[in-house]
Design a protein around this motif. Structure first.
Motif, short mmCIF file in Angstrom:
data_model
loop_
_atom_site.label_atom_id
_atom_site.label_comp_id
_atom_site.label_asym_id
_atom_site.label_seq_id
_atom_site.Cartn_x
_atom_site.Cartn_y
_atom_site.Cartn_z
N GLU A 3 -14.59 108.33 78.87
CA GLU A 3 -13.88 108.30 77.60
C GLU A 3 -14.71 107.56 76.57
OE1 GLU A 3 -11.26 109.97 77.15
OE2 GLU A 3 -10.95 110.52 79.25
N SER A 4 -15.74 108.22 76.06
CA SER A 4 -16.63 107.64 75.06
C SER A 4 -17.05 108.72 74.09
CB SER A 4 -17.87 107.02 75.72
OG SER A 4 -18.82 106.65 74.74
N SER A 5 -17.00 108.41 72.80
CA SER A 5 -17.38 109.39 71.79
C SER A 5 -18.87 109.69 71.82
CB SER A 5 -17.00 108.87 70.40
OG SER A 5 -17.63 107.63 70.13
N ALA A 6 -19.65 108.82 72.48
CA ALA A 6 -21.10 109.05 72.58
C ALA A 6 -21.44 110.05 73.67
CB ALA A 6 -21.82 107.73 72.84
N VAL A 7 -20.47 110.38 74.52
CA VAL A 7 -20.70 111.29 75.65
C VAL A 7 -20.28 112.70 75.26
CG1 VAL A 7 -20.05 111.81 78.03
CG2 VAL A 7 -20.39 109.44 77.31
N SER A 8 -21.12 113.68 75.57
CA SER A 8 -20.81 115.08 75.28
C SER A 8 -19.76 115.62 76.25
CB SER A 8 -22.07 115.93 75.36
OG SER A 8 -23.03 115.51 74.41
N SER A 9 -19.18 116.78 75.90
CA SER A 9 -18.13 117.37 76.72
C SER A 9 -18.63 117.63 78.14
CB SER A 9 -17.64 118.68 76.10
OG SER A 9 -16.64 119.27 76.89
N CYS A 10 -19.77 118.29 78.27
CA CYS A 10 -20.46 118.43 79.55
C CYS A 10 -21.83 117.78 79.37
CB CYS A 10 -20.60 119.89 79.96
SG CYS A 10 -19.06 120.66 80.47
N HIS A 11 -21.96 116.54 79.76
CA HIS A 11 -23.10 115.72 79.37
C HIS A 11 -24.27 115.81 80.34
CE1 HIS A 11 -24.50 112.25 76.88
NE2 HIS A 11 -25.29 112.11 77.93
N ALA A 12 -23.99 115.64 81.64
CA ALA A 12 -25.07 115.62 82.64
C ALA A 12 -24.53 116.11 83.97
CB ALA A 12 -25.65 114.21 82.78
N ARG A 13 -25.45 116.41 84.87
CA ARG A 13 -25.07 116.90 86.20
C ARG A 13 -25.90 116.20 87.25
NH1 ARG A 13 -26.06 122.12 89.63
NH2 ARG A 13 -28.03 122.30 88.50
N ILE A 14 -25.25 115.78 88.34
CA ILE A 14 -25.92 115.29 89.53
C ILE A 14 -25.63 116.30 90.64
CG2 ILE A 14 -26.11 113.43 91.22
CD1 ILE A 14 -25.07 111.52 89.08
N TYR A 15 -26.67 116.83 91.26
CA TYR A 15 -26.45 117.85 92.29
C TYR A 15 -27.38 117.62 93.47
CZ TYR A 15 -30.69 120.03 90.39
OH TYR A 15 -31.97 120.27 89.97
#
Length: 295
Positions: free
Chosen positions: A35-47
């Motif tokens: 919950e941060s305005s600096a974070v994009s809707s789909c920001h990063a992925r760990i796989y």
């Protein structure tokens, strides 16, 4: 396979456990919601890459970027056992810990999983580092955590542990003794007024290069754009070494592939660097100079 993500420090909140993949972002489709305005809707992925037997981190074209151990992520980066991650540049950092690197099919006694699609860059297989002692309590705290879906992480974070400065780099091994004929490397200098510096770093190549002023504080030398002194040379790791500048100068190797040498001796731990000493980062030779008008 199994990993977890948790905030660093005393107020770390509940660890978030996951298996093959975790999508970090602000949107409702994210498995780890921030919950941060600096974070994009789909920001990063760990796989998890079953073919290589390790986790990877990639930025999903976010607006404010993703950092791995303080360095901006520009491609799929391989993860070792423990790292500090930052999503969005708002100063909130998380600890990633890999708990189990066994592919799911093998763990259940089935056939090994099919090779995953190749990612950018080449993974250099090696033993993973030991868990830093200062994070043993943090790591143990989340052992009972269960996978969650859509968990909102919105608590304030205290200071990040200093034990995660070291990182293991993906660099090209070189025969250092054969590097004398290397072509001149490009070095991006820090923005520091030479008149205020007590110490300077002089590159041996090219011979007419200007000494680099070292301002008091910490100075990371490496190939990454986020380093304080950026060296475009394949023998130098992304975050190769850390200089600490005060009344004296010390150096610490940050787990680099091709090591840091002080007057021909490999640097182990944090070592004081006397003025006039030769420092070698991979195949890059430098000399530490002292004085406001070092030549």
């Amino acid at each position: 396979m199994k990993a977890k993500l948790f905030r660093s420090g005393a107020d770390r909140g509940k660890p978030i456990a996951f298996g093959a993949e975790a999508i970090i972002g602000r949107g409702g489709e994210s498995t780890v919601r921030l919950e941060s305005s600096a974070v994009s809707s789909c920001h990063a992925r760990i796989y998890f890459d079953a073919d290589r037997g390790r986790y990877y981190l990639e930025d999903l074209d976010s607006l404010n970027g993703t950092k791995l151990d303080g360095v901006e992520v520009r491609r799929a980066e391989p993860l070792e056992r423990l790292h500090v991650l930052e999503f969005g540049g708002d100063g909130v950092e998380f600890v990633f810990q890999a708990l189990d690197l066994t592919p799911a099919a093998e763990a259940e006694g089935g056939e090994p999983s099919a090779p995953a699609a190749a990612t950018a860059g080449t993974a250099v297989e090696r033993e993973m580092p030991e868990l830093p002692p200062s994070l043993e309590e943090d790591a143990a705290a989340g052992d009972a955590a269960l996978p969650v879906d859509g968990t909102a992480v919105d608590r304030e974070l205290p200071e990040v542990p200093q034990a995660l400065l070291e990182d293991i780099e993906e660099t090209v091994p070189v025969e250092v003794e054969e590097a004398k004929e290397m072509t001149p490397v490009k070095v991006d200098l820090p923005e520091a007024p030479a008149g205020d510096a007590l110490f300077f770093l002089k590159l041996h190549e090219p011979p007419d290069s200007e000494p680099i002023p070292l301002e008091p504080g910490k100075c990371v030398i490496g190939r990454a754009r986020g380093a304080d002194i950026t060296v475009e040379d394949s023998s130098v790791s992304r975050r190769h070494a850390l200089l600490s500048i005060g009344a004296k100068v010390t150096v610490r190797d940050l787990g680099s592939r091709n090591h840091t040498l002080l007057d021909g001796e490999r640097v182990e731990g944090e070592v004081e660097v006397p003025a006039g000493s030769t420092l070698r980062f991979g195949a890059l030779d430098t000399t530490l100079l002292a004085g406001r008008n070092a030549e």
